[in-house]
Design an enzyme around this catalytic site. Sequence first.
Site, PDB file in Angstrom:
ATOM      1  N   ASN A  10      11.399  60.542 -75.957  1.00 34.58           N
ATOM      2  CA  ASN A  10      12.459  60.912 -75.010  1.00 34.58           C
ATOM      3  C   ASN A  10      11.827  60.915 -73.614  1.00 34.58           C
ATOM      4  O   ASN A  10      11.071  61.815 -73.285  1.00 34.58           O
ATOM      5  CB  ASN A  10      12.987  62.306 -75.384  1.00 34.58           C
ATOM      6  CG  ASN A  10      13.933  62.872 -74.340  1.00 34.58           C
ATOM      7  OD1 ASN A  10      14.410  62.150 -73.462  1.00 34.58           O
ATOM      8  ND2 ASN A  10      14.205  64.161 -74.422  1.00 34.58           N
ATOM      9  N   LYS A  12      13.180  61.361 -70.817  1.00 35.13           N
ATOM     10  CA  LYS A  12      13.833  62.284 -69.865  1.00 35.13           C
ATOM     11  C   LYS A  12      14.054  61.582 -68.522  1.00 35.13           C
ATOM     12  O   LYS A  12      14.339  60.394 -68.498  1.00 35.13           O
ATOM     13  CB  LYS A  12      12.996  63.551 -69.708  1.00 35.13           C
ATOM     14  CG  LYS A  12      12.600  64.158 -71.050  1.00 35.13           C
ATOM     15  CD  LYS A  12      12.091  65.548 -70.912  1.00 35.13           C
ATOM     16  CE  LYS A  12      11.608  66.049 -72.256  1.00 35.13           C
ATOM     17  NZ  LYS A  12      11.389  67.458 -72.305  1.00 35.13           N
ATOM     18  N   HIS A  93      20.546  68.136 -76.572  1.00 36.88           N
ATOM     19  CA  HIS A  93      19.190  68.536 -76.162  1.00 36.88           C
ATOM     20  C   HIS A  93      19.274  69.838 -75.359  1.00 36.88           C
ATOM     21  O   HIS A  93      20.204  70.032 -74.568  1.00 36.88           O
ATOM     22  CB  HIS A  93      18.562  67.422 -75.320  1.00 36.88           C
ATOM     23  CG  HIS A  93      17.082  67.613 -75.120  1.00 36.88           C
ATOM     24  ND1 HIS A  93      16.575  68.535 -74.241  1.00 36.88           N
ATOM     25  CD2 HIS A  93      16.017  67.018 -75.709  1.00 36.88           C
ATOM     26  CE1 HIS A  93      15.246  68.491 -74.291  1.00 36.88           C
ATOM     27  NE2 HIS A  93      14.883  67.576 -75.183  1.00 36.88           N
ATOM     28  N   GLU A  95      17.775  70.826 -72.830  1.00 36.63           N
ATOM     29  CA  GLU A  95      17.819  70.665 -71.365  1.00 36.63           C
ATOM     30  C   GLU A  95      19.236  70.339 -70.891  1.00 36.63           C
ATOM     31  O   GLU A  95      19.629  70.720 -69.795  1.00 36.63           O
ATOM     32  CB  GLU A  95      16.797  69.602 -70.927  1.00 36.63           C
ATOM     33  CG  GLU A  95      15.386  70.152 -71.032  1.00 36.63           C
ATOM     34  CD  GLU A  95      14.288  69.108 -71.145  1.00 36.63           C
ATOM     35  OE1 GLU A  95      14.562  67.909 -70.982  1.00 36.63           O
ATOM     36  OE2 GLU A  95      13.146  69.518 -71.416  1.00 36.63           O
ATOM     37  N   GLU A 164      14.061  71.602 -82.246  1.00 32.57           N
ATOM     38  CA  GLU A 164      13.180  71.749 -81.088  1.00 32.57           C
ATOM     39  C   GLU A 164      13.284  73.172 -80.538  1.00 32.57           C
ATOM     40  O   GLU A 164      14.205  73.478 -79.768  1.00 32.57           O
ATOM     41  CB  GLU A 164      13.595  70.785 -79.977  1.00 32.57           C
ATOM     42  CG  GLU A 164      13.601  69.333 -80.386  1.00 32.57           C
ATOM     43  CD  GLU A 164      13.526  68.426 -79.172  1.00 32.57           C
ATOM     44  OE1 GLU A 164      12.575  67.660 -79.097  1.00 32.57           O
ATOM     45  OE2 GLU A 164      14.393  68.526 -78.287  1.00 32.57           O
ATOM     46  N   GLY A 170       7.735  71.084 -73.729  1.00 35.88           N
ATOM     47  CA  GLY A 170       7.039  70.882 -72.465  1.00 35.88           C
ATOM     48  C   GLY A 170       6.120  72.025 -72.081  1.00 35.88           C
ATOM     49  O   GLY A 170       5.664  72.107 -70.933  1.00 35.88           O
ATOM     50  N   SER A 210       6.202  69.770 -77.730  1.00 35.85           N
ATOM     51  CA  SER A 210       4.775  69.599 -77.437  1.00 35.85           C
ATOM     52  C   SER A 210       4.010  68.904 -78.563  1.00 35.85           C
ATOM     53  O   SER A 210       2.859  69.251 -78.847  1.00 35.85           O
ATOM     54  CB  SER A 210       4.135  70.954 -77.097  1.00 35.85           C
ATOM     55  OG  SER A 210       4.737  71.505 -75.943  1.00 35.85           O
TER      56      SER A 210
HETATM   57  C1  PEP Z   1      11.720  66.968 -75.843  1.00 36.46           C
HETATM   58  O1  PEP Z   1      12.095  66.986 -74.705  1.00 36.46           O
HETATM   59  O2  PEP Z   1      12.519  66.600 -76.716  1.00 36.46           O
HETATM   60  C2  PEP Z   1      10.350  67.376 -76.135  1.00 36.46           C
HETATM   61  C3  PEP Z   1      10.066  67.673 -77.369  1.00 36.46           C
HETATM   62  O3  PEP Z   1       9.487  67.434 -75.072  1.00 36.46           O
HETATM   63  P1  PEP Z   1       7.888  67.704 -75.164  1.00 36.46           P
HETATM   64  O4  PEP Z   1       7.334  66.815 -76.233  1.00 36.46           O
HETATM   65  O5  PEP Z   1       7.379  67.363 -73.796  1.00 36.46           O
HETATM   66  O6  PEP Z   1       7.723  69.149 -75.507  1.00 36.46           O
END
Ligand code: PEP
Length: 253
Positions: A10, A12, A93, A95, A164, A170, A210
């Site tokens: 992803n 972003k 998601h 975000e 998630e 992040g 992460s």
């Molecule tokens: C995500 O945005 O779906 C995600 C898992 O980000 P990160 O791997 O940076 O934590």
Amino acid sequence: MAERPYIVGNWKMFGTRAMLSEARAIDRAAQRYMKVEVAVAPPYTLIHAVHKEAEQIGVGAQDCHPGAEGAHTGDINATMVADAGAKFVILGHSERRQDHGETNKLINEKIESALEAGLRVILCCGESLETRDAGEAEVFVLRQLKSALGAFDDPAERLTIAYEPIWAIGTGRTATTDDIAAMHGAIRKLLDQTFGEEASAKVRILYGGSVKPDNAREILSTAEVGGALVGGASLTAESFLGIVVAASESDEV
Ligand code: PEP
């Protein structure tokens, strides 16, 4: 697990055309790891260009508007992303839920429109740290999912779940493998109850938060983890491919 592991990047709100070389490198390397299904979701502006580069990897969108075409300045709908070459869309998601106030109801409308446009859906769920600390993570996540699963007549073909935990996205923090196994187990049970075990078994449950090359092997070997949704570590071919390699070697997937 029957299905191939699924590793999805992803991107972003990162990436200009300079990133196409990363997409190309990911695509060419993915051809050596056919045991793994690899995909990226670039920003809207790069979907078509990445689609044109991609011989092996899947290309998707990070969101879509739920409506048909119309007077919605700045919005992009499911038909448009499919036309640009997307085969799937990430919906729900955290975000989007946080930055844009997306509700389960809106996410359901987006799911309907994505399915109508022929897209597969990666449906995200996950709890905040506050919810986890209150001991309500499982109830919260299952509630998010229950409200959306009814839209899928054909889950095996169209649905992937991404668990998630918000506090792991992040941040460099990951959930423990015990926590991941417990949540993925609870999600699997819900899928079994909703769709029956045979159809449920074809729905992969990705972990996101992460995931990096150095923790991917352990995470991907955890029970019921069918792949990973990867943010930061998907932005370079080098780190993303480290995760693809781990997926190709892990036991569970
Ligand atoms: C995500 O945005 O779906 C995600 C898992 O980000 P990160 O791997 O940076 O934590």
